[in-house]
Scaffold this motif. Structure first.
Motif, PDB file in Angstrom:
ATOM      1  N   ASP A   1       3.355  39.885 -10.249  1.00 27.62           N
ATOM      2  CA  ASP A   1       2.399  38.896  -9.736  1.00 27.62           C
ATOM      3  C   ASP A   1       2.885  37.466  -9.998  1.00 27.62           C
ATOM      4  OD1 ASP A   1       0.698  40.838  -8.716  1.00 27.62           O
ATOM      5  OD2 ASP A   1      -0.567  40.891 -10.522  1.00 27.62           O
ATOM      6  N   ALA A   2       3.437  37.238 -11.196  1.00 29.23           N
ATOM      7  CA  ALA A   2       3.961  35.898 -11.512  1.00 29.23           C
ATOM      8  C   ALA A   2       5.161  35.568 -10.613  1.00 29.23           C
ATOM      9  CB  ALA A   2       4.361  35.822 -12.983  1.00 29.23           C
ATOM     10  N   TYR A   3       6.007  36.544 -10.368  1.00 30.49           N
ATOM     11  CA  TYR A   3       7.155  36.359  -9.470  1.00 30.49           C
ATOM     12  C   TYR A   3       6.668  35.930  -8.089  1.00 30.49           C
ATOM     13  CZ  TYR A   3      11.448  37.515  -6.889  1.00 30.49           C
ATOM     14  OH  TYR A   3      12.573  37.468  -6.088  1.00 30.49           O
ATOM     15  N   ALA A   4       5.659  36.620  -7.560  1.00 28.15           N
ATOM     16  CA  ALA A   4       5.142  36.310  -6.225  1.00 28.15           C
ATOM     17  C   ALA A   4       4.526  34.914  -6.174  1.00 28.15           C
ATOM     18  CB  ALA A   4       4.123  37.356  -5.790  1.00 28.15           C
ATOM     19  N   ILE A   5       3.831  34.531  -7.225  1.00 33.28           N
ATOM     20  CA  ILE A   5       3.229  33.184  -7.267  1.00 33.28           C
ATOM     21  C   ILE A   5       4.314  32.124  -7.170  1.00 33.28           C
ATOM     22  CG2 ILE A   5       2.041  31.545  -8.788  1.00 33.28           C
ATOM     23  CD1 ILE A   5       0.319  33.955  -9.713  1.00 33.28           C
ATOM     24  N   ASN A   6       5.428  32.329  -7.857  1.00 36.70           N
ATOM     25  CA  ASN A   6       6.516  31.343  -7.866  1.00 36.70           C
ATOM     26  C   ASN A   6       7.454  31.470  -6.666  1.00 36.70           C
ATOM     27  OD1 ASN A   6       5.468  30.433 -10.235  1.00 36.70           O
ATOM     28  ND2 ASN A   6       7.235  30.929 -11.495  1.00 36.70           N
ATOM     29  N   ASN A   7       7.274  32.499  -5.835  1.00 37.13           N
ATOM     30  CA  ASN A   7       8.162  32.717  -4.693  1.00 37.13           C
ATOM     31  C   ASN A   7       7.386  32.844  -3.386  1.00 37.13           C
ATOM     32  OD1 ASN A   7      11.087  33.104  -5.750  1.00 37.13           O
ATOM     33  ND2 ASN A   7       9.802  34.190  -7.211  1.00 37.13           N
ATOM     34  N   MET A   8       6.385  32.017  -3.230  1.00 36.08           N
ATOM     35  CA  MET A   8       5.601  31.907  -1.997  1.00 36.08           C
ATOM     36  C   MET A   8       5.065  33.256  -1.504  1.00 36.08           C
ATOM     37  SD  MET A   8       7.730  28.930  -0.038  1.00 36.08           S
ATOM     38  CE  MET A   8       9.261  29.796  -0.044  1.00 36.08           C
ATOM     39  N   GLY A   9       4.551  34.064  -2.418  1.00 39.48           N
ATOM     40  CA  GLY A   9       3.926  35.331  -2.053  1.00 39.48           C
ATOM     41  C   GLY A   9       4.876  36.491  -1.848  1.00 39.48           C
ATOM     42  N   LYS A  10       6.163  36.267  -2.025  1.00 41.68           N
ATOM     43  CA  LYS A  10       7.154  37.336  -1.859  1.00 41.68           C
ATOM     44  C   LYS A  10       7.316  38.074  -3.197  1.00 41.68           C
ATOM     45  CE  LYS A  10      12.014  38.138  -0.909  1.00 41.68           C
ATOM     46  NZ  LYS A  10      13.319  37.525  -0.776  1.00 41.68           N
ATOM     47  N   TYR A  11       7.211  39.396  -3.140  1.00 41.57           N
ATOM     48  CA  TYR A  11       7.358  40.214  -4.346  1.00 41.57           C
ATOM     49  C   TYR A  11       8.814  40.638  -4.502  1.00 41.57           C
ATOM     50  CZ  TYR A  11       2.360  40.283  -4.752  1.00 41.57           C
ATOM     51  OH  TYR A  11       1.060  39.890  -4.928  1.00 41.57           O
ATOM     52  N   PRO A  12       9.239  40.958  -5.718  1.00 36.34           N
ATOM     53  CA  PRO A  12      10.635  41.391  -5.913  1.00 36.34           C
ATOM     54  C   PRO A  12      10.915  42.706  -5.191  1.00 36.34           C
ATOM     55  CG  PRO A  12       9.385  41.582  -7.960  1.00 36.34           C
ATOM     56  CD  PRO A  12       8.477  40.943  -6.967  1.00 36.34           C
ATOM     57  N   LEU A  13      12.150  42.851  -4.717  1.00 34.78           N
ATOM     58  CA  LEU A  13      12.551  44.078  -4.028  1.00 34.78           C
ATOM     59  C   LEU A  13      12.838  45.228  -4.994  1.00 34.78           C
ATOM     60  CD1 LEU A  13      14.904  42.751  -1.209  1.00 34.78           C
ATOM     61  CD2 LEU A  13      12.811  44.070  -0.919  1.00 34.78           C
ATOM     62  N   LYS A  14      13.435  44.918  -6.132  1.00 37.07           N
ATOM     63  CA  LYS A  14      13.862  45.943  -7.086  1.00 37.07           C
ATOM     64  C   LYS A  14      13.388  45.587  -8.493  1.00 37.07           C
ATOM     65  CE  LYS A  14      17.314  47.858  -4.381  1.00 37.07           C
ATOM     66  NZ  LYS A  14      17.125  49.150  -3.879  1.00 37.07           N
ATOM     67  N   GLY A  15      13.155  46.621  -9.288  1.00 40.13           N
ATOM     68  CA  GLY A  15      12.704  46.424 -10.660  1.00 40.13           C
ATOM     69  C   GLY A  15      13.749  45.832 -11.581  1.00 40.13           C
ATOM     70  N   ASP A  16      15.019  45.991 -11.246  1.00 33.94           N
ATOM     71  CA  ASP A  16      16.081  45.482 -12.114  1.00 33.94           C
ATOM     72  C   ASP A  16      16.697  44.187 -11.594  1.00 33.94           C
ATOM     73  OD1 ASP A  16      17.431  46.528  -9.943  1.00 33.94           O
ATOM     74  OD2 ASP A  16      18.801  47.771 -11.123  1.00 33.94           O
ATOM     75  N   ASP A  17      16.047  43.543 -10.621  1.00 35.73           N
ATOM     76  CA  ASP A  17      16.531  42.266 -10.083  1.00 35.73           C
ATOM     77  C   ASP A  17      16.539  41.208 -11.190  1.00 35.73           C
ATOM     78  OD1 ASP A  17      15.322  39.494  -8.798  1.00 35.73           O
ATOM     79  OD2 ASP A  17      16.879  40.408  -7.558  1.00 35.73           O
ATOM     80  N   PRO A  18      17.650  40.461 -11.392  1.00 32.87           N
ATOM     81  CA  PRO A  18      17.715  39.447 -12.460  1.00 32.87           C
ATOM     82  C   PRO A  18      16.629  38.373 -12.326  1.00 32.87           C
ATOM     83  CG  PRO A  18      19.907  39.856 -11.566  1.00 32.87           C
ATOM     84  CD  PRO A  18      18.935  40.594 -10.693  1.00 32.87           C
ATOM     85  N   GLY A  19      16.309  37.990 -11.095  1.00 29.34           N
ATOM     86  CA  GLY A  19      15.238  37.010 -10.905  1.00 29.34           C
ATOM     87  C   GLY A  19      13.897  37.549 -11.358  1.00 29.34           C
ATOM     88  N   PHE A  20      13.652  38.830 -11.095  1.00 26.81           N
ATOM     89  CA  PHE A  20      12.421  39.477 -11.535  1.00 26.81           C
ATOM     90  C   PHE A  20      12.389  39.580 -13.052  1.00 26.81           C
ATOM     91  CE2 PHE A  20       9.932  43.753 -11.352  1.00 26.81           C
ATOM     92  CZ  PHE A  20       8.736  43.116 -11.630  1.00 26.81           C
ATOM     93  N   LYS A  21      13.529  39.900 -13.666  1.00 34.17           N
ATOM     94  CA  LYS A  21      13.591  40.036 -15.130  1.00 34.17           C
ATOM     95  C   LYS A  21      13.220  38.735 -15.828  1.00 34.17           C
ATOM     96  CE  LYS A  21      16.324  41.623 -18.998  1.00 34.17           C
ATOM     97  NZ  LYS A  21      17.602  42.015 -19.545  1.00 34.17           N
ATOM     98  N   SER A  22      13.453  37.605 -15.172  1.00 31.02           N
ATOM     99  CA  SER A  22      13.121  36.324 -15.807  1.00 31.02           C
ATOM    100  C   SER A  22      11.611  36.126 -15.950  1.00 31.02           C
ATOM    101  CB  SER A  22      13.738  35.154 -15.020  1.00 31.02           C
ATOM    102  OG  SER A  22      13.027  34.914 -13.829  1.00 31.02           O
ATOM    103  N   PHE A  23      10.808  36.979 -15.305  1.00 32.99           N
ATOM    104  CA  PHE A  23       9.351  36.879 -15.403  1.00 32.99           C
ATOM    105  C   PHE A  23       8.772  37.811 -16.462  1.00 32.99           C
ATOM    106  CE2 PHE A  23      10.265  34.813 -11.474  1.00 32.99           C
ATOM    107  CZ  PHE A  23       9.331  33.790 -11.423  1.00 32.99           C
TER     108      PHE A  23
END
Length: 186
Positions: free
Chosen positions: A58-80
């Motif tokens: 949810d935090a990822y989507a808030i910071n990325n204009m409503g786009k959710y991460p594609l994968k659970g191990d994405d480095p950008g997602f891990k930063s959240f």
């Protein structure tokens, strides 16, 4: 004069055997309850880990204009995740949740849910048997037009490798921002 004899103190063999049988009987009654409590605590930890992944998505989507991460191990997602810098452009990874069965921090694995509503009302899914105990599965839900992820579905595995039950033992516990969907998955 009266002669009193003192009885020797101690247990006879029969008394000792009776005591052992009583203790073993009590242990047989108490142990299943103790083991059940331990299993429930581990299951609660898996549910907590599912919530951590949900909050990160949810935090990822808030910071990325409503786009959710594609994968659970994405480095950008891990930063959240806790300890990360919450920046998908220049990510500094946070800490993945600790698996309560292995005590290892693990990235969410790729899930395979297509329809959130149907999955919720199905019996707990077999996610891969005991080898996946405690693991969290994340999958992005893609809109039917194949665009950006519009949501996510998160499930966690219990000690038997089946999904953690939902509100009823005959339902699968799924965390999602979508009430129901029948969308494609990447």
């Amino acid at each position: 004069m009266i002669n009193f004899r003192l009885r020797q103190s101690g247990l006879t063999i029969i008394e000792a055997l009776i005591m052992v049988i009583i203790v073993l009987g009590l242990a047989a009654v108490i142990m299943p309850h103790f083991l059940d409590v331990e299993g429930k605590v581990q299951q609660l930890k898996v549910k907590h880990n599912m919530r951590i992944v949900q909050m990160a998505a949810d935090a990822y989507a808030i910071n990325n204009m409503g786009k959710y991460p594609l994968k659970g191990d994405d480095p950008g997602f891990k930063s959240f995740f806790p300890g990360g810098n919450t920046n998908s452009q220049s990510p500094v990874g946070g800490n993945y949740p600790e698996n309560p069965y292995t005590h290892i921090e693990e990235a969410p694995l790729e899930g395979n849910i297509i329809d959130v509503k149907q999955t919720r009302f199905s019996p707990p899914l077999d996610l891969g048997g005991p080898r996946v105990a405690g693991k969290i599965f994340y999958n992005a839900i893609i809109s039917s037009d194949g665009g950006n992820p519009i949501g996510y579905a998160i499930v966690g595995a219990g000690n038997d490798g089946k999904a953690i039950p939902g509100p009823s033992p005959h339902m699968t516990g799924v965390l999602s921002n979508l009430r129901s969907t029948n969308s494609q998955i990447p």
